[in-house]
Design an enzyme around this catalytic site. Structure first.
Site, PDB file in Angstrom:
ATOM      1  CD  GLU A 285      10.106  17.966   7.882  1.00 35.37           C
ATOM      2  OE1 GLU A 285      10.272  19.189   7.895  1.00 35.37           O
ATOM      3  OE2 GLU A 285      11.034  17.149   8.069  1.00 35.37           O
TER       4      GLU A 285
ATOM      5  CB  CYS B  93      11.893   8.184   7.775  1.00 36.69           C
ATOM      6  SG  CYS B  93      12.390   8.968   9.329  1.00 36.69           S
TER       7      CYS B  93
ATOM      8  CB  CYS C  39      10.780  17.219  19.038  1.00 40.02           C
ATOM      9  SG  CYS C  39      11.760  16.068  20.045  1.00 40.02           S
TER      10      CYS C  39
ATOM     11  CB  CYS D 124      18.706  17.308  20.192  1.00 41.24           C
ATOM     12  SG  CYS D 124      18.257  15.797  21.092  1.00 41.24           S
TER      13      CYS D 124
ATOM     14  CB  CYS E 239      17.344  18.435  16.380  1.00 43.44           C
ATOM     15  SG  CYS E 239      15.934  17.648  15.587  1.00 43.44           S
TER      16      CYS E 239
ATOM     17  CB  CYS F  41      14.239  15.597  11.276  1.00 46.09           C
ATOM     18  SG  CYS F  41      14.338  13.888  10.754  1.00 46.09           S
TER      19      CYS F  41
END
Length: 341
Positions: free
Chosen positions: A86, A99, A106, A110, A113, A330
């Site tokens: 993205e 951004c 990832c 977290c 997220c 995100c």
């Protein structure tokens, strides 16, 4: 070929005069060329020869979403191996901000997220990260606009992809590329302390943004597993050293999770640990993710938290809400794409 520096292009094109490399760099980085056939100041024979030998691999658009207010556009971009990330365009009062993602997926884990739901697939190359920026710049060129600022705050942890990140930043800064000032770049990290010190040594005056999200180690470890490796005091020391050695104010990102880290006591603890730092706090009411069990804080609790910090010596802002009507958090758009593939 896309993502090579001018010296690297000169090596690849060593059988041609040096000025050809500069011409080609300008075409792919500044003028949006995706094939040699577009390079009209090269002879037809040279263009045909280059087409046989080289590829200009740039990201392709899979889908996009536009916010209700038309100020935010989220792109889902695909690379040559099929991996997708993205990239977000935000039309701010101060200009157009992009951004970008630094990784496919990832591994930071977290708890709030969406980016980390399916783990880390791979790092992005310097060329792929630059490709995200150039894609948006070409999109804006249709309106006679350009990218004004960059935030590396999308999917991934940039500082675990350090070498590619630095190469991308230096290439982006070159006058044969977009010539973007380092001072218009923000790098976001969840607090990879050794890499923060490596960034200091690079001596490039980017803004550092550190995801803190909690004022105590126990709470931060519960929502951010990275805290078990780099606790709050180590992170704050690295942030303070970054500010001292670069003269650049550090931003601490603080996602407000309803009923988890948004009380006045949390604000009191946060103001205490940040006292004396050359820093400010960016408060971010969470965008809830279906797979996570967190809720948005109330407007009242956000305002109380903000007021407490500002009246206790900590400069704070509340992130402007952007992206109404789209998958704002995100990783949400990519996650839906993977599920429907």
């Amino acid at each position: 070929m896309f993502g090579l520096t001018l010296p690297e292009l000169e090596i690849e094109l060593s059988d041609l005069p040096k000025f050809r490399a500069k011409q080609i760099a300008a075409w792919i980085y500044q003028r949006g060329a995706t094939s040699f056939s577009e390079m009209t100041d090269l002879s037809k024979n040279l263009r045909a020869d280059l087409e046989k030998k080289f590829l200009i691999q740039t990201p392709q658009l899979l889908t996009k979403q536009i916010s209700d207010d038309k100020l935010t556009t989220k792109f889902l971009l695909k690379f040559s191996d099929g991996a997708a990330v993205e990239t977000v365009l935000m039309r701010q009062d101060y200009g157009n901000s992009v951004c970008i993602s630094s990784q496919v997926g990832c591994m930071m884990g977290c708890k709030f997220c969406a980016s980390t739901l399916k783990g880390l697939e791979r790092n992005l190359t310097a060329g792929e990260m630059l490709g995200e920026i150039i894609f948006v710049n070409n999109f804006l060129a249709q309106e006679n606009q350009k990218v004004d600022t960059l935030v590396v705050m999308g999917t991934g942890e940039p500082l675990t992809n350090f070498d590619n990140l630095i190469k991308m930043l230096r290439l982006l800064h070159e006058n044969y590329s977009l010539g973007l000032s380092y001072r218009k770049v923000t790098i976001s990290t969840c607090g990879i302390v050794p890499a923060i010190y490596k960034l200091i040594e690079e001596n490039i005056p980017v803004t550092l943004s550190i995801s803190l999200h909690a004022p105590t180690d126990n709470l931060r470890s519960a929502i951010m597993p990275i805290n078990s490796a780099f606790g709050i005091q180590k992170v704050l020391q690295a942030g303070n050293d970054y500010a001292t050695k670069t003269g650049r104010r550090v931003t601490y990102e603080y996602i407000l999770l309803g009923g988890v880290n948004d009380t006045e006591e949390h604000a009191r603890q946060l103001s205490k640990i940040l006292s004396g730092q050359l820093a400010n706090v960016n408060l971010i009411p969470v965008n809830p993710v279906d797979e996570r069990n967190f809720r948005r804080p109330t407007n009242k609790s956000v305002k109380k938290f903000f007021h407490f910090l500002n009246t206790h010596g900590i400069a704070a802002t509340i992130r402007r809400e952007m992206g109404a009507g789209i998958d704002a958090a995100c990783g949400q758009l990519r996650s839906k794409f993977i599920e429907n593939a």
